[in-house]
Design a protein around this motif. Sequence first.
Motif, PDB file in Angstrom:
ATOM      1  N   ASP A  79       0.907  -0.522  -0.403  1.00  0.00           N
ATOM      2  CA  ASP A  79      -0.214   0.011   0.579  1.00  0.00           C
ATOM      3  C   ASP A  79       0.832   0.871   0.283  1.00  0.00           C
ATOM      4  O   ASP A  79       0.399   1.713  -0.843  1.00  0.00           O
ATOM      5  CB  ASP A  79      -1.075   0.073   1.349  1.00  0.00           C
ATOM      6  N   LYS A  80       2.021   0.986   0.891  1.00  0.00           N
ATOM      7  CA  LYS A  80       3.119   2.395   1.072  1.00  0.00           C
ATOM      8  C   LYS A  80       3.940   2.171  -0.608  1.00  0.00           C
ATOM      9  O   LYS A  80       4.546   2.993  -1.112  1.00  0.00           O
ATOM     10  CB  LYS A  80       3.859   2.017   2.409  1.00  0.00           C
ATOM     11  N   GLY A  81       3.865   1.625  -1.662  1.00  0.00           N
ATOM     12  CA  GLY A  81       4.127   1.465  -3.002  1.00  0.00           C
ATOM     13  C   GLY A  81       6.493   1.026  -2.783  1.00  0.00           C
ATOM     14  O   GLY A  81       6.444   1.225  -3.535  1.00  0.00           O
ATOM     15  N   LEU A  82       6.163   0.043  -1.495  1.00  0.00           N
ATOM     16  CA  LEU A  82       7.127  -0.598  -1.722  1.00  0.00           C
ATOM     17  C   LEU A  82       7.551  -1.558  -2.504  1.00  0.00           C
ATOM     18  O   LEU A  82       6.728  -2.852  -2.807  1.00  0.00           O
ATOM     19  CB  LEU A  82       8.027  -0.753   0.057  1.00  0.00           C
ATOM     20  N   HIS A  83       8.826  -2.526  -2.740  1.00  0.00           N
ATOM     21  CA  HIS A  83       9.414  -3.456  -3.196  1.00  0.00           C
ATOM     22  C   HIS A  83       9.292  -4.583  -2.155  1.00  0.00           C
ATOM     23  O   HIS A  83       9.477  -4.099  -0.772  1.00  0.00           O
ATOM     24  CB  HIS A  83      10.809  -3.735  -4.082  1.00  0.00           C
ATOM     25  N   ILE A  84       9.424  -5.690  -2.664  1.00  0.00           N
ATOM     26  CA  ILE A  84       9.180  -6.794  -1.960  1.00  0.00           C
ATOM     27  C   ILE A  84       9.736  -7.993  -1.743  1.00  0.00           C
ATOM     28  O   ILE A  84       9.532  -8.924  -2.997  1.00  0.00           O
ATOM     29  CB  ILE A  84       7.219  -6.978  -2.146  1.00  0.00           C
ATOM     30  N   PHE A  85      10.837  -8.558  -0.757  1.00  0.00           N
ATOM     31  CA  PHE A  85      11.333  -9.549  -0.822  1.00  0.00           C
ATOM     32  C   PHE A  85      11.036 -10.200   0.233  1.00  0.00           C
ATOM     33  O   PHE A  85      10.691  -9.664   1.573  1.00  0.00           O
ATOM     34  CB  PHE A  85      12.916  -9.174  -0.568  1.00  0.00           C
ATOM     35  N   THR A  86      10.286 -11.666   1.014  1.00  0.00           N
ATOM     36  CA  THR A  86       9.792 -12.402   1.059  1.00  0.00           C
ATOM     37  C   THR A  86      10.684 -13.590   1.816  1.00  0.00           C
ATOM     38  O   THR A  86      10.433 -14.145   1.013  1.00  0.00           O
ATOM     39  CB  THR A  86       8.319 -12.445   1.749  1.00  0.00           C
ATOM     40  N   GLU A  87      10.171 -14.335   3.522  1.00  0.00           N
ATOM     41  CA  GLU A  87      10.655 -15.831   3.633  1.00  0.00           C
ATOM     42  C   GLU A  87       8.658 -16.692   2.549  1.00  0.00           C
ATOM     43  O   GLU A  87       7.689 -15.713   2.390  1.00  0.00           O
ATOM     44  CB  GLU A  87       9.857 -15.552   4.337  1.00  0.00           C
ATOM     45  N   LYS A  88       9.292 -17.808   2.580  1.00  0.00           N
ATOM     46  CA  LYS A  88       7.860 -18.037   2.397  1.00  0.00           C
ATOM     47  C   LYS A  88       6.801 -19.486   3.220  1.00  0.00           C
ATOM     48  O   LYS A  88       8.372 -19.959   4.144  1.00  0.00           O
ATOM     49  CB  LYS A  88       8.174 -19.021   0.949  1.00  0.00           C
ATOM     50  N   PRO A  89       6.198 -19.688   3.197  1.00  0.00           N
ATOM     51  CA  PRO A  89       5.449 -19.497   1.932  1.00  0.00           C
ATOM     52  C   PRO A  89       5.000 -17.790   2.402  1.00  0.00           C
ATOM     53  O   PRO A  89       4.834 -17.238   3.451  1.00  0.00           O
ATOM     54  CB  PRO A  89       4.234 -20.387   2.756  1.00  0.00           C
TER      55      PRO A  89
END
Length: 388
Positions: free
Chosen positions: A110-120
């Motif tokens: 919602d703030k327009g940030l790029h996302i890098f995430t663990e899974k699941p």
Amino acid sequence: MKGSEVEMAVRTIKVIMNGVTGRMGYRQHLVRSILPIRDEGGVVVGDDRIQVVPVLVGRNADKLAKLAEQHGVGEWTTDLAAALADPEATVYFDAQVTSERTGAILAALDKGLHIFTEKPIAESVADGQKLVTAAEKAGVITGVVHDKLYLPGLVKLKRLIDLGFFGRILSVRGEFGYWVFEGDVVPAQRPSWNYRAEDGGGMVLDMFCHWNYVLENLFGRVDAVWAKAVTHIPERWDEQGRSYPATADDAAYGIFELEGGVIAQINSSWAVRVDRGELVEFQVDGTHGSAVAGLFDCRIQPRAQTPKPVWNPDLPTDQDFRSQWDSVPDLEDYPNGFRAQWEQFLRDVDAGRPHGYDLAAGVRGLQLVEAGLRSSDEGRRVELKELA
């Protein structure tokens, strides 16, 4: 400036890191990835560098303060909303417990940030698809951790595939797991939430996401699955020494049908004692050769060197089968797999191009999770197109 030395331009990416007080977020992502990148001056891109500035986020202020002081990190907070509102922050990373992930990533998008995430990436396909839709609307770059593809053993295995070593690949057999202590006498070496379904725990939810990206990137997408999820240890003890019922599966046994006819079998268990070279190993058999790849090692047996054993249960075998395999040499330096993907993701963000392992890939992992759980519950083969 002396001689041919050229001063490198430095661009900075500020990364909000949520969940760094946890085992994976701290060890692999902060200590072995982001901090080394920072301390070595950033990621080299041509004649420039991309430097990272981490912001630590979590729920425990004391732990965050200690980590920040220990590692020379200038910013930390327990207020995620405030961190996301920082106009200098451009990347949000999530290593929280699975049950907290969807809401936090949606807030970051919602703030327009790029996302890098663990899974699941979420607890369900539906929630995962919400993330994909929100990311597309935001027009941001997303990445999901695919660390095992960067491991030396699987890098060597991929090289063998690309070189045609196997001929036609017939099957894949994977063995993963180790004994996780119950916590009553010997403390458990995994967090207690891993064994509570209500907190996002479970072997299928945790590991089928991994197996999906390993299978689809090396051998082909999964078309169908037979699976059995089991809770072998029904009672465990948490970090405070209190007993609790294990409501999540701690083992899963799966047969995966892949596009192109390859059959994969993978056993995953936190209730198994290890009698193999590494904690995970994959054996790949093809018409022209076979290989066994672990985290680091990869051994091969080509067709021309395949022995001819004869079944005779009346006499002990006179062959040392394990000595009949040759090790694949190290032809390059292999960095930490998590760091390698972080560097690739940061380069993609800097260049404004899509990352190869995005949120859509994370949704495909969740589709395999849901297919595996349905297969286990209903006792049948489940095609992934049933979930499309």
